[in-house]
Design a protein around this motif. Structure first.
Motif, PDB file in Angstrom:
ATOM      1  N   GLY A 268       0.817  -1.208   0.000  1.00 33.17           N
ATOM      2  CA  GLY A 268       0.000   0.000   0.000  1.00 33.17           C
ATOM      3  C   GLY A 268       0.849   1.255   0.000  1.00 33.17           C
ATOM      4  N   LEU A 269       0.276   2.309   0.517  1.00 37.58           N
ATOM      5  CA  LEU A 269       0.911   3.617   0.471  1.00 37.58           C
ATOM      6  C   LEU A 269       1.795   3.848   1.687  1.00 37.58           C
ATOM      7  N   VAL A 270       3.021   4.278   1.444  1.00 36.67           N
ATOM      8  CA  VAL A 270       3.998   4.566   2.491  1.00 36.67           C
ATOM      9  C   VAL A 270       4.218   6.076   2.527  1.00 36.67           C
ATOM     10  N   SER A 271       4.210   6.618   3.724  1.00 39.62           N
ATOM     11  CA  SER A 271       4.220   8.070   3.903  1.00 39.62           C
ATOM     12  C   SER A 271       5.306   8.767   3.098  1.00 39.62           C
ATOM     13  N   SER A 272       6.541   8.275   3.202  1.00 35.62           N
ATOM     14  CA  SER A 272       7.664   8.986   2.587  1.00 35.62           C
ATOM     15  C   SER A 272       7.543   9.022   1.071  1.00 35.62           C
ATOM     16  N   ARG A 273       7.091   7.924   0.468  1.00 35.17           N
ATOM     17  CA  ARG A 273       7.010   7.880  -0.990  1.00 35.17           C
ATOM     18  C   ARG A 273       5.838   8.726  -1.502  1.00 35.17           C
ATOM     19  N   VAL A 274       4.745   8.723  -0.760  1.00 36.54           N
ATOM     20  CA  VAL A 274       3.621   9.581  -1.119  1.00 36.54           C
ATOM     21  C   VAL A 274       4.028  11.050  -1.023  1.00 36.54           C
ATOM     22  N   MET A 275       4.773  11.408   0.025  1.00 37.24           N
ATOM     23  CA  MET A 275       5.234  12.783   0.183  1.00 37.24           C
ATOM     24  C   MET A 275       6.147  13.198  -0.970  1.00 37.24           C
ATOM     25  N   ILE A 276       6.987  12.269  -1.436  1.00 39.07           N
ATOM     26  CA  ILE A 276       7.880  12.575  -2.555  1.00 39.07           C
ATOM     27  C   ILE A 276       7.073  12.894  -3.803  1.00 39.07           C
ATOM     28  N   CYS A 277       6.042  12.088  -4.053  1.00 39.90           N
ATOM     29  CA  CYS A 277       5.209  12.340  -5.221  1.00 39.90           C
ATOM     30  C   CYS A 277       4.453  13.662  -5.068  1.00 39.90           C
ATOM     31  N   GLY A 278       3.971  13.938  -3.858  1.00 39.34           N
ATOM     32  CA  GLY A 278       3.326  15.215  -3.607  1.00 39.34           C
ATOM     33  C   GLY A 278       4.273  16.383  -3.815  1.00 39.34           C
ATOM     34  N   ALA A 279       5.518  16.207  -3.412  1.00 41.54           N
ATOM     35  CA  ALA A 279       6.519  17.257  -3.614  1.00 41.54           C
ATOM     36  C   ALA A 279       6.785  17.470  -5.106  1.00 41.54           C
ATOM     37  N   HIS A 280       6.763  16.395  -5.884  1.00 32.95           N
ATOM     38  CA  HIS A 280       6.919  16.535  -7.330  1.00 32.95           C
ATOM     39  C   HIS A 280       5.796  17.390  -7.910  1.00 32.95           C
ATOM     40  N   GLU A 281       4.563  17.102  -7.495  1.00 31.56           N
ATOM     41  CA  GLU A 281       3.434  17.896  -8.005  1.00 31.56           C
ATOM     42  C   GLU A 281       3.582  19.361  -7.590  1.00 31.56           C
ATOM     43  N   ALA A 282       3.869  19.595  -6.325  1.00 31.50           N
ATOM     44  CA  ALA A 282       4.001  20.971  -5.833  1.00 31.50           C
ATOM     45  C   ALA A 282       5.140  21.695  -6.539  1.00 31.50           C
ATOM     46  N   HIS A 283       6.253  21.002  -6.744  1.00 34.00           N
ATOM     47  CA  HIS A 283       7.406  21.650  -7.385  1.00 34.00           C
ATOM     48  C   HIS A 283       7.103  21.983  -8.836  1.00 34.00           C
ATOM     49  N   MET A 284       6.336  21.095  -9.499  1.00 37.46           N
ATOM     50  CA  MET A 284       5.970  21.404 -10.880  1.00 37.46           C
ATOM     51  C   MET A 284       5.056  22.610 -10.945  1.00 37.46           C
ATOM     52  N   VAL A 285       4.173  22.763  -9.963  1.00 35.53           N
ATOM     53  CA  VAL A 285       3.344  23.967  -9.893  1.00 35.53           C
ATOM     54  C   VAL A 285       4.234  25.205  -9.831  1.00 35.53           C
ATOM     55  N   LEU A 286       5.224  25.187  -8.949  1.00 32.88           N
ATOM     56  CA  LEU A 286       6.100  26.349  -8.781  1.00 32.88           C
ATOM     57  C   LEU A 286       6.922  26.613 -10.040  1.00 32.88           C
ATOM     58  N   ARG A 287       7.342  25.567 -10.713  1.00 37.28           N
ATOM     59  CA  ARG A 287       8.084  25.751 -11.964  1.00 37.28           C
ATOM     60  C   ARG A 287       7.188  26.405 -13.020  1.00 37.28           C
ATOM     61  N   ILE A 288       5.967  25.939 -13.123  1.00 37.40           N
ATOM     62  CA  ILE A 288       5.031  26.527 -14.087  1.00 37.40           C
ATOM     63  C   ILE A 288       4.791  27.990 -13.768  1.00 37.40           C
ATOM     64  N   LEU A 289       4.526  28.304 -12.513  1.00 35.05           N
ATOM     65  CA  LEU A 289       4.232  29.677 -12.124  1.00 35.05           C
ATOM     66  C   LEU A 289       5.431  30.600 -12.353  1.00 35.05           C
ATOM     67  N   SER A 290       6.626  30.047 -12.227  1.00 33.94           N
ATOM     68  CA  SER A 290       7.833  30.853 -12.430  1.00 33.94           C
ATOM     69  C   SER A 290       8.316  30.854 -13.874  1.00 33.94           C
ATOM     70  N   GLY A 291       7.554  30.167 -14.763  1.00 36.64           N
ATOM     71  CA  GLY A 291       7.895  30.194 -16.187  1.00 36.64           C
ATOM     72  C   GLY A 291       8.915  29.160 -16.603  1.00 36.64           C
ATOM     73  N   GLN A 292       9.065  28.091 -15.801  1.00 34.23           N
ATOM     74  CA  GLN A 292       9.991  27.016 -16.149  1.00 34.23           C
ATOM     75  C   GLN A 292       9.195  25.750 -16.398  1.00 34.23           C
ATOM     76  N   PHE A 293       9.597  24.990 -17.405  1.00 31.64           N
ATOM     77  CA  PHE A 293       8.811  23.827 -17.806  1.00 31.64           C
ATOM     78  C   PHE A 293       9.725  22.636 -18.065  1.00 31.64           C
ATOM     79  N   GLU A 294       9.155  21.440 -17.910  1.00 32.11           N
ATOM     80  CA  GLU A 294       9.908  20.230 -18.193  1.00 32.11           C
ATOM     81  C   GLU A 294      10.149  20.112 -19.707  1.00 32.11           C
ATOM     82  N   PRO A 295      11.296  19.599 -20.100  1.00 35.27           N
ATOM     83  CA  PRO A 295      11.568  19.427 -21.555  1.00 35.27           C
ATOM     84  C   PRO A 295      10.693  18.334 -22.150  1.00 35.27           C
TER      85      PRO A 295
END
Length: 213
Positions: free
Chosen positions: A186-213
């Motif tokens: 099932g779901l393990v706290s640390s790995r779920v948090m990592i995925c959540g951090a990926h989503e949050a970081h992508m939000v910040l990259r988008i807002l700051s005008g940076q995008f994944e290649p």
């Protein structure tokens, strides 16, 4: 005695980290988080700490004892609606954050109205059908929005397998794309948090005008 910092003091501290121009983009942004479990609650915490100005929080569920190992709630909040509990926790972190809550399920009938004000939409459901409904709906009817979704974060697999991929110019997918709660423990706290951090970081990259290649 503890004292809540003045808005200006917090803004200066954030601008010192992110730069004034970028921080102003964060301040003016609205981000919607659909689902406030392990994924969504961690996304919200990260965005609040970064100084995003407005969050739209949606969930119909209440805090349960089984949530406490991976979701950003307290034992004293058991039984509360997740929208209300998370909003209270976020205000302790970011007292000047604007929060809009919707204690309801996101459906085909209501998602456009609820999510229309958002610049970026984060999918954070734990139900495959709900994920598909939201992703398809946003891509078809809210196609000017940025959408970040998740797939694959269960078990004790390597943290390095959690990645962010650009699917289209406005659609990003975070996770390992493979693991499922039915396949492992099932779901393990640390790995779920990592995925959540990926989503949050992508939000910040988008807002700051940076995008994944």
């Amino acid at each position: 005695m503890s004292r809540i910092p003045e808005r200006e003091d917090l803004q200066r501290a954030l601008a010192a980290r992110h730069g004034r121009a970028v921080q102003e983009k964060f301040n003016q942004a609205t981000v919607a988080i659909c689902g406030l479990g392990g994924l969504g609650s961690n996304i919200a915490i990260a965005l609040a700490r970064a100084g995003v100005g407005r969050l739209i929080l949606t969930d119909f569920d209440r805090v349960d004892i089984t949530n406490l190992h991976r979701q950003q709630y307290k034992a004293t909040q058991l039984g509360e609606f997740k929208t209300e509990a998370l909003a209270a926790n976020l205000r302790e972190i970011a007292p000047y954050l604007t929060i809009e809550t919707h204690t309801t399920a996101i459906t085909e009938e209501n998602f456009e109205e609820i999510l229309a004000p958002a610049d970026v939409i984060c999918e954070a459901f734990d139900n495959a059908e709900a994920k598909a409904m939201l992703v398809n709906g946003v891509l078809e009817k809210l196609h000017t929005k940025y959408l970040i979704a998740a797939s694959g974060m269960a078990g004790f697999g390597s943290a390095n397998s959690i990645q962010t991929r650009r699917i289209t110019d406005r659609f990003y997918l975070c996770g390992d794309g493979i693991s499922d709660v039915a396949d492992d423990i099932g779901l393990v706290s640390s790995r779920v948090m990592i995925c959540g951090a990926h989503e949050a970081h992508m939000v910040l990259r988008i807002l700051s005008g940076q995008f994944e290649p």
